[in-house]
Design a protein around this motif. Structure first.
Motif: not given
Length: 234
Positions: A207-213
């Motif tokens: 989820e963090m990976a998907l939230s990053l630019p």
């Protein structure tokens, strides 16, 4: 006067080479991996050759057909070896060779890879990278995966190669601490966590990976992989 002219010429040549290497890097970031590989090989500086190796590996990983992948990883290995030959103290040459050899090991299978001695070569290149650049987050992740993959093959393989599962998570966490916006670091860490049954922790990393630019083409490919892995966990 002559010395000043020589120094001026060398400075100009260096600036020109760096500018061209920057253009190769832009091609890699833009997902034009084959073009980047050809441009880097033509330029032939250590920086450009390492970028050519990176481009070849990325093309194999993200765009090549299955039957092309091994040949492109071999191209990446050769380009990285040329970078090392020209600049033995350039960390990216060793890192890119380790990346290429690691992927080749996957395609060759455990027995062939072990027979060819790929595991110690990969570890040596990663450790050399970290000796030259101790804060190289990518090398930390790759070294963590080296330990992880060998431990997953069983205790005998791990013992003979010196792999230690206890080193995996500390290396992963340190890499993320150094580069918190590194999408690939979190995706690879999630893969490890999932394999070890830590599904909730893996989900958080994805989820963090998907939230990053996503700043580069490889970032976008890695986020697509994160989406697929996240779907498997739901």
């Amino acid at each position: 006067m002559r010395k000043a002219l020589i120094l001026s010429f060398l400075s100009g040549a260096l600036s020109f080479a760096l500018a061209q290497a920057s253009q190769v890097a832009s091609l890699v970031d833009g997902g034009r991996f084959q073009e980047a590989y050809e441009a880097g090989m033509r330029l032939g500086t250590p920086e450009a050759l390492a970028l050519a190796a990176k481009a070849a590996s990325f093309y194999a990983l993200y765009q090549a057909k299955d039957e092309e992948k091994r040949a492109w990883f071999e191209k990446a290995e050769r380009a990285a070896s040329q970078a090392i030959a020209k600049a033995p103290d350039y960390p990216e040459g060793y890192f890119e060779r380790a990346r290429a050899l690691g992927r080749l090991a996957q395609y060759k299978g455990v027995l062939e890879a072990l027979a060819e001695g790929l595991a110690p070569r990969i570890r040596s290149d990663l450790e050399r990278t970290l000796k030259l650049k101790p804060d190289h987050a990518g090398a930390m992740v790759a070294l963590a995966l080296w330990h992880f993959e060998l431990v997953q093959k069983g205790w005998l393989v791990a013992a003979t190669q010196g792999a230690d599962g206890g080193r995996v998570e500390p290396l992963m966490r340190r890499a993320i601490e150094l580069e918190p916006d590194g999408i690939i670091h979190r995706v690879e860490y999630a893969r490890v966590l999932s394999a070890w049954g830590k599904r909730e922790e893996a989900r958080k990393q994805l989820e963090m990976a998907l939230s990053l630019p996503a700043r580069t083409a490889s970032d976008r490919y890695d986020q697509e992989r994160a989406r697929q892995e996240l779907a498997k966990l739901k």
